[in-house]
Design a protein around this motif. Structure first.
Motif, PDB file in Angstrom:
ATOM      1  N   LEU A  54       0.747  -1.064   0.054  1.00 60.68           N
ATOM      2  CA  LEU A  54       0.042   0.151   0.046  1.00 60.68           C
ATOM      3  C   LEU A  54       0.912   1.150  -0.034  1.00 60.68           C
ATOM      4  O   LEU A  54       0.532   2.310  -0.666  1.00 60.68           O
ATOM      5  N   ALA A  55       1.826   1.294   0.873  1.00 57.15           N
ATOM      6  CA  ALA A  55       2.769   2.519   0.914  1.00 57.15           C
ATOM      7  C   ALA A  55       3.460   2.672  -0.542  1.00 57.15           C
ATOM      8  O   ALA A  55       3.498   3.826  -0.990  1.00 57.15           O
ATOM      9  N   TYR A  56       3.840   1.408  -0.953  1.00 48.57           N
ATOM     10  CA  TYR A  56       4.520   1.751  -2.245  1.00 48.57           C
ATOM     11  C   TYR A  56       3.577   2.191  -3.196  1.00 48.57           C
ATOM     12  O   TYR A  56       4.113   3.088  -4.137  1.00 48.57           O
ATOM     13  N   ALA A  57       2.492   1.656  -3.476  1.00 45.48           N
ATOM     14  CA  ALA A  57       1.215   2.030  -4.373  1.00 45.48           C
ATOM     15  C   ALA A  57       1.068   3.577  -4.087  1.00 45.48           C
ATOM     16  O   ALA A  57       0.854   4.421  -5.003  1.00 45.48           O
ATOM     17  N   LEU A  58       1.065   4.150  -3.111  1.00 42.52           N
ATOM     18  CA  LEU A  58       0.638   5.820  -2.687  1.00 42.52           C
ATOM     19  C   LEU A  58       1.833   6.419  -3.142  1.00 42.52           C
ATOM     20  O   LEU A  58       1.495   7.513  -3.916  1.00 42.52           O
ATOM     21  N   GLN A  59       3.162   5.971  -3.216  1.00 36.51           N
ATOM     22  CA  GLN A  59       4.063   6.667  -3.434  1.00 36.51           C
ATOM     23  C   GLN A  59       4.253   6.948  -5.016  1.00 36.51           C
ATOM     24  O   GLN A  59       4.435   7.726  -5.416  1.00 36.51           O
ATOM     25  N   GLU A  60       3.808   5.804  -5.470  1.00 40.18           N
ATOM     26  CA  GLU A  60       3.912   5.602  -7.061  1.00 40.18           C
ATOM     27  C   GLU A  60       2.677   6.111  -7.909  1.00 40.18           C
ATOM     28  O   GLU A  60       2.736   6.188  -9.022  1.00 40.18           O
ATOM     29  N   GLY A  61       1.680   6.305  -6.936  1.00 40.81           N
ATOM     30  CA  GLY A  61       0.333   6.759  -7.589  1.00 40.81           C
ATOM     31  C   GLY A  61      -0.051   5.549  -8.309  1.00 40.81           C
ATOM     32  O   GLY A  61      -0.923   5.472  -9.446  1.00 40.81           O
ATOM     33  N   ALA A  62       0.089   4.222  -8.173  1.00 38.38           N
ATOM     34  CA  ALA A  62      -0.078   3.016  -8.740  1.00 38.38           C
ATOM     35  C   ALA A  62      -1.335   2.320  -7.956  1.00 38.38           C
ATOM     36  O   ALA A  62      -1.322   1.129  -7.851  1.00 38.38           O
ATOM     37  N   TYR A  63      -2.332   3.262  -7.431  1.00 38.70           N
ATOM     38  CA  TYR A  63      -3.480   2.715  -6.984  1.00 38.70           C
ATOM     39  C   TYR A  63      -4.909   2.982  -7.853  1.00 38.70           C
ATOM     40  O   TYR A  63      -4.751   3.936  -8.501  1.00 38.70           O
ATOM     41  N   LEU A  64      -5.845   2.221  -7.473  1.00 39.48           N
ATOM     42  CA  LEU A  64      -7.107   2.601  -8.295  1.00 39.48           C
ATOM     43  C   LEU A  64      -8.057   3.198  -7.207  1.00 39.48           C
ATOM     44  O   LEU A  64      -8.003   2.950  -5.952  1.00 39.48           O
ATOM     45  N   THR A  65      -8.988   3.944  -7.933  1.00 43.41           N
ATOM     46  CA  THR A  65     -10.286   4.612  -7.078  1.00 43.41           C
ATOM     47  C   THR A  65     -11.235   4.327  -7.625  1.00 43.41           C
ATOM     48  O   THR A  65     -11.578   4.429  -8.792  1.00 43.41           O
ATOM     49  N   ASP A  66     -12.459   4.150  -6.814  1.00 42.44           N
ATOM     50  CA  ASP A  66     -13.982   4.277  -7.635  1.00 42.44           C
ATOM     51  C   ASP A  66     -14.619   5.045  -6.514  1.00 42.44           C
ATOM     52  O   ASP A  66     -14.552   5.181  -5.517  1.00 42.44           O
ATOM     53  N   ASP A  67     -15.636   5.877  -7.094  1.00 40.97           N
ATOM     54  CA  ASP A  67     -16.470   6.812  -6.390  1.00 40.97           C
ATOM     55  C   ASP A  67     -17.871   6.113  -6.136  1.00 40.97           C
ATOM     56  O   ASP A  67     -18.468   5.727  -7.035  1.00 40.97           O
ATOM     57  N   ARG A  68     -18.145   6.085  -4.877  1.00 36.73           N
ATOM     58  CA  ARG A  68     -19.397   5.461  -4.247  1.00 36.73           C
ATOM     59  C   ARG A  68     -20.236   6.514  -4.165  1.00 36.73           C
ATOM     60  O   ARG A  68     -20.070   7.780  -3.370  1.00 36.73           O
ATOM     61  N   SER A  69     -21.564   6.363  -4.447  1.00 43.56           N
ATOM     62  CA  SER A  69     -22.668   7.085  -4.262  1.00 43.56           C
ATOM     63  C   SER A  69     -22.990   7.166  -2.758  1.00 43.56           C
ATOM     64  O   SER A  69     -22.769   6.173  -2.074  1.00 43.56           O
ATOM     65  N   MET A  70     -23.486   8.315  -2.294  1.00 40.75           N
ATOM     66  CA  MET A  70     -23.931   8.612  -0.771  1.00 40.75           C
ATOM     67  C   MET A  70     -25.378   9.000  -0.910  1.00 40.75           C
ATOM     68  O   MET A  70     -25.869   9.589  -2.068  1.00 40.75           O
ATOM     69  N   LEU A  71     -25.814   8.923   0.237  1.00 37.79           N
ATOM     70  CA  LEU A  71     -27.613   9.615   0.532  1.00 37.79           C
ATOM     71  C   LEU A  71     -27.173  10.890   1.054  1.00 37.79           C
ATOM     72  O   LEU A  71     -26.650  11.056   2.284  1.00 37.79           O
ATOM     73  N   GLU A  72     -28.191  11.817   0.761  1.00 38.60           N
ATOM     74  CA  GLU A  72     -28.414  13.143   1.434  1.00 38.60           C
ATOM     75  C   GLU A  72     -29.852  13.128   2.134  1.00 38.60           C
ATOM     76  O   GLU A  72     -30.600  12.616   1.641  1.00 38.60           O
ATOM     77  N   VAL A  73     -29.711  13.394   3.354  1.00 36.40           N
ATOM     78  CA  VAL A  73     -30.851  13.337   4.365  1.00 36.40           C
ATOM     79  C   VAL A  73     -31.096  14.695   4.963  1.00 36.40           C
ATOM     80  O   VAL A  73     -30.257  15.289   5.608  1.00 36.40           O
TER      81      VAL A  73
END
Length: 294
Positions: free
Chosen positions: A104-123
């Motif tokens: 994980l630390a290596y991936a953060l330094q290299e920018g070699a990680y993936l992200t996905d955007d999860r929807s949220m609810l507004e109340v």
């Protein structure tokens, strides 16, 4: 999507509750981040998180899904990606195990990680006169409107875009996101939903009718939950977001629930296989699963 760290900021290591192995996991993570030239700070209380989050380019929680849920609202509001190190049981949302911290630390330094955007609810809680309350709240998993007293069922209406969906006599009703479909909604009999689906689920909790079932709706719809009296009596109710604090609600008030403009960016080390995740986390059993070589 691939992402890269902002070098002017630090990585926030969120440890809100004492868990077995926590101290060692923090020590390893700080060592590995420093080895890759990345700064970090340890955040141990919600107040400290509010004060530090603007300094953080990314948050890493240590715990399980519950810890990530606690952090999710602030992370989404400040557009800070969220990773999780699993020290708990299921860990549907977590990024990695303690053993994978160097990766994980290596991936953060290299920018070699993936992200996905999860929807949220507004109340938004609506007053008796129909006016919105002063505060909007966010939920990543679900909003629950439930009985406040054990042993008593409650009555409530669910409306969709101003039209009545159903009048429920039950322990309560959940409105859940795709991310929340593996949480409370699953326990209440709701469907499992692929994380990136653009839907919300309305699921009654222990309804007094065998025909009341979960309903899957487009996430463009607005859902309104209204507590009701039954035969002139009102059994007290509360609403909760992601199973955290419970807030009272009275007859005449209502909850307006819609998809939030904010999303939560979850960090992954590799492309997610949701089917494999379900098999592993829920311990599905059936016919033998073939390997890639077969």
């Amino acid at each position: 999507m691939l992402a890269r760290m902002n070098p002017s900021k630090v990585i926030g290591l969120v440890a809100l509750a004492e868990k077995p192995g926590l101290a060692e996991a923090l020590r390893i993570m700080r060592r590995e981040l420093a080895r890759h030239g990345l700064g970090s700070c340890v955040i141990e209380t919600p107040d400290a998180l509010e004060q530090c989050i603007t300094r953080c380019s990314l948050l890493v929680t240590f715990g399980g899904d519950g810890t990530m849920l606690t952090v999710s609202t602030l992370a989404a509001m400040h557009h800070v990606p969220l990773a999780g190190v699993n020290l708990g049981r299921l860990g549907f949302m977590t990024t990695c195990s303690v053993q994978e911290l160097p990766l994980l630390a290596y991936a953060l330094q290299e920018g070699a990680y993936l992200t996905d955007d999860r929807s949220m609810l507004e109340v938004v809680k609506m007053g008796v006169d129909g006016s919105p309350g002063p505060l909007r709240k966010l939920a990543l998993n679900e909003v629950s409107l439930i009985r406040a007293q054990s042993g008593k069922m409650v009555d409530l209406d669910a409306e969709i875009d101003g039209e009545l969906l159903n009048r429920y006599h039950a322990d309560g009703v959940l409105v859940s996101t795709p991310t929340g479909s593996t949480a409370y909604s699953l326990s209440a009999g709701g469907p499992l939903v692929w994380p990136m689906s653009r839907v919300v689920c309305v699921t009654p909790i222990c309804p007094h009718s065998l025909t009341n079932r979960s309903v899957v709706l487009p996430d463009t719809m607005t859902i309104r939950l209204r507590p009701r009296e039954r035969r002139g009596r009102f059994d007290s109710m509360v609403y909760s977001l992601d199973g955290r604090s419970a807030y009272p609600i009275e007859v005449g008030e209502s909850l307006m629930i819609r998809k939030a403009p904010e999303t939560l960016s979850l960090v992954h080390l590799r492309k997610q296989n949701f089917g494999a995740l379900l098999r592993a986390k829920l311990r599905w059993q059936g016919a033998e699963i073939p390997t890639d070589d077969e």
